[in-house]
Design an enzyme around this catalytic site. Structure first.
Site, mmCIF file in Angstrom:
data_model
loop_
_atom_site.group_PDB
_atom_site.id
_atom_site.type_symbol
_atom_site.label_atom_id
_atom_site.label_comp_id
_atom_site.label_asym_id
_atom_site.label_seq_id
_atom_site.Cartn_x
_atom_site.Cartn_y
_atom_site.Cartn_z
ATOM 1 N N THR A 152 0.823 -1.221 0.000
ATOM 2 C CA THR A 152 0.000 0.000 0.000
ATOM 3 C C THR A 152 0.851 1.263 0.000
ATOM 4 O O THR A 152 1.996 1.242 0.475
ATOM 5 C CB THR A 152 -0.890 -0.004 1.272
ATOM 6 O OG1 THR A 152 -1.502 1.277 1.428
ATOM 7 C CG2 THR A 152 -0.106 -0.311 2.535
ATOM 8 N N ASP A 153 0.272 2.356 -0.459
ATOM 9 C CA ASP A 153 0.988 3.643 -0.396
ATOM 10 C C ASP A 153 1.214 4.081 1.048
ATOM 11 O O ASP A 153 2.046 4.954 1.315
ATOM 12 C CB ASP A 153 0.241 4.739 -1.177
ATOM 13 C CG ASP A 153 -1.181 5.029 -0.711
ATOM 14 O OD1 ASP A 153 -1.639 4.411 0.264
ATOM 15 O OD2 ASP A 153 -1.832 5.893 -1.346
ATOM 16 N N GLU A 154 0.458 3.490 1.990
ATOM 17 C CA GLU A 154 0.607 3.916 3.392
ATOM 18 C C GLU A 154 1.983 3.575 3.958
ATOM 19 O O GLU A 154 2.365 4.116 4.996
ATOM 20 C CB GLU A 154 -0.486 3.290 4.258
ATOM 21 C CG GLU A 154 -1.862 3.738 3.841
ATOM 22 C CD GLU A 154 -2.878 3.703 4.960
ATOM 23 O OE1 GLU A 154 -2.492 3.608 6.132
ATOM 24 O OE2 GLU A 154 -4.066 3.786 4.641
ATOM 25 N N TYR A 176 -1.566 -0.455 11.169
ATOM 26 C CA TYR A 176 -1.835 -1.106 9.872
ATOM 27 C C TYR A 176 -0.649 -0.918 8.927
ATOM 28 O O TYR A 176 -0.125 -1.880 8.359
ATOM 29 C CB TYR A 176 -3.113 -0.533 9.239
ATOM 30 C CG TYR A 176 -3.217 -0.818 7.750
ATOM 31 C CD1 TYR A 176 -3.449 -2.107 7.288
ATOM 32 C CD2 TYR A 176 -3.052 0.204 6.804
ATOM 33 C CE1 TYR A 176 -3.516 -2.375 5.920
ATOM 34 C CE2 TYR A 176 -3.124 -0.054 5.449
ATOM 35 C CZ TYR A 176 -3.358 -1.349 5.010
ATOM 36 O OH TYR A 176 -3.413 -1.617 3.662
ATOM 37 N N LYS A 180 2.061 -3.604 7.262
ATOM 38 C CA LYS A 180 2.281 -3.753 5.814
ATOM 39 C C LYS A 180 3.758 -3.532 5.467
ATOM 40 O O LYS A 180 4.330 -4.253 4.647
ATOM 41 C CB LYS A 180 1.409 -2.763 5.027
ATOM 42 C CG LYS A 180 -0.087 -2.984 5.126
ATOM 43 C CD LYS A 180 -0.551 -4.329 4.595
ATOM 44 C CE LYS A 180 -0.394 -4.490 3.102
ATOM 45 N NZ LYS A 180 -0.925 -5.801 2.650
#
Ligand code: NAD
Ligand code: DAU
Length: 372
Positions: A152-154, A176, A180
């Site tokens: 993810t971009d997160e 979260y 990731k």
């Protein structure tokens, strides 16, 4: 230094057998639908734990089509369980790990499940791929399986200016995102140390049919359709880059087939919008007005902006196709037309979760000043 990587990665072509973990979720089920709709002999096995976010009904279209169902197998189980993962990896030409706990707010309430699936689960999958890679080197199977980690971009954290490129440092800021990023670090460590054939995708905020109503767009859509309040965190000026689920799944499939071993690829949507703008468009699509929107206490550690540079994947020939101006009203229409699906997603622990996440917030909420 000895290069342990496979001499040639196997071509993932017609007739490949793909193991998709988390295939009963939002993005995973769209990927499965796309893979089987190719009708090129591709076989798909889904391994899914069916958490609150997994829904077998998301795969109903595939299971109702005799031609697709014949090439599809569903296994309920946990990616952190080696006894389930091992035999499935032995049969797979590639493993696409879509499985994860995915909601930032739940990771703030209860982080542990995020670590179990995002760290131990990824480790178990990588150990299975490592075993199969060693078997291929001994001549026990033709090719080592390719491993694609959906990320993810997160993992880049908050981006105040510019756009994240694939070589930027990972700087996650929620449990979260930390889970990731940890998964990704394990993938690259296994690629370097054991010579696994791995690729990583980093997708931006995804929207479309079949998304669990805990996330912004389906939550606000279903609440607006039902005439319930819309809890906007803080000033609503946080920026996300929106990507339609069909584009996200297509991007994953593209990287699976064309990605270079050991590389990560941004799958960017190219539509950066503040939440207020998204909410305004949702209200228009649902026929509601701003009187439903409440500004409520913010998410702790709320990332102000995500933004990714998609040029690495564009250089390989891939770009998203669905315009947000078309995708958003079509998504709203899907939720309007699928009340049974919404009822099933808002069952189980939904009411308890909603009360815990929004009870106090909505009690403290205020009408939105649209001039702010
Ligand atoms: P989702 O929550 O809709 O689906 C997750 C699926 O994984 C569910 O079917 C669930 O049952 C399954 N699952 C969870 N834990 C499992 C386990 N231990 N073993 C087996 N199955 C398990 O998620 P989504 O929004 O479709 O996201 C899919 C992937 O894409 C995730 O890895 C997420 O981090 C990533 N991603 C999502 C977005 C987004 O905006 N939704 C954006 C970028 C990346
Ligand atoms: O960026 C990719 C990520 O996008 C994925 O990796 C995650 O799995 C996915 O959940 C999503 O994370 P976000 O936190 O960006 O998505 P969410 O839909 O939860 O929130 C989007 C924005 O809307 C964010 O700024 C928070 C805000 N929001 C969200 C909810 C649920 C609200 O204002 N109110 C809400 O009730």
């Amino acid at each position: 230094m000895t290069d342990l990587r496979p001499d040639s990665a196997p071509a993932i072509g017609p007739g490949a057998h793909l193991l998709v973990t988390g295939g009963a979720g939002f993005i995973g089920s769209e990927l499965v639908r796309q893979l089987l709709a190719r009708r090129d002999g591709t076989r798909v096995t889904v391994l899914d734990k069916l958490t609150y976010a997994g829904n077998r009904a998301n795969l109903a279209e595939v299971e109702a089509d005799a031609g697709q169902a014949a090439r599809f197998t569903f296994v309920q189980g946990d990616i952190a369980d080696p006894s389930i993962v091992g035999p499935l990896a032995a049969e797979a030409d590639a493993i696409i790990n879509v499985a994860a706990e995915t909601h930032v707010d739940r990771s703030i309430l209860d982080p542990e499940a995020f670590l179990r699936t995002g760290v131990i689960g990824v480790h178990v999958l990588l150990e299975a791929v490592r075993g199969e890679t060693e078997r291929a080197r001994r001549g026990g199977r033709e090719h080592a399986p390719r491993f694609l980690q959906v990320s993810t971009d997160e993992v880049y954290g908050e981006v105040s200016e510019g756009r994240s490129t694939e070589t930027d440092a990972l700087a996650p800021r929620s449990p979260y995102a930390a889970a990731k990023a940890s998964g990704e670090l394990l993938v690259s460590a296994y690629a370097i140390t054991f010579g696994l054939d791995t690729v990583v995708t980093r997708g931006s905020n995804t929207y479309g049919p079949h998304q669990h109503p805990e996330k912004l767009i389906p939550l606000f859509t279903t609440n607006a359709l039902g005439g319930h309040p819309l809890p906007m965190y803080g000033d609503g000026m946080q920026i996300r880059d929106w990507l339609h689920v069909s584009d996200h799944a297509a991007g994953i499939d593209f990287v699976l087939r064309h990605g270079v071993t050991g590389e990560a690829y941004n799958v960017a949507g190219g539509t950066e919008l503040p939440n207020r703008e998204v909410i305004g468009r949702l209200l228009a699509a649902t026929g509601r007005d701003w009187s439903l929107v409440r500004t409520v206490p913010d998410r702790p550690g709320h990332d102000r902006r995500y933004a990714m540079d998609g040029s690495k994947l564009a250089a390989l020939g891939w770009r998203p196709r669905v315009d947000f101006a078309d995708g958003l009203p079509a998504t709203v229409a899907w939720y309007r037309d699928n009340p049974d699906w919404i009822a099933s997603a808002k069952s189980g622990d939904w009411d308890a979760y909603y009360a815990r996440q929004y009870g106090d917030r909505l009690a403290a909420g205020r009408a939105v000043d649209r001039t702010a």
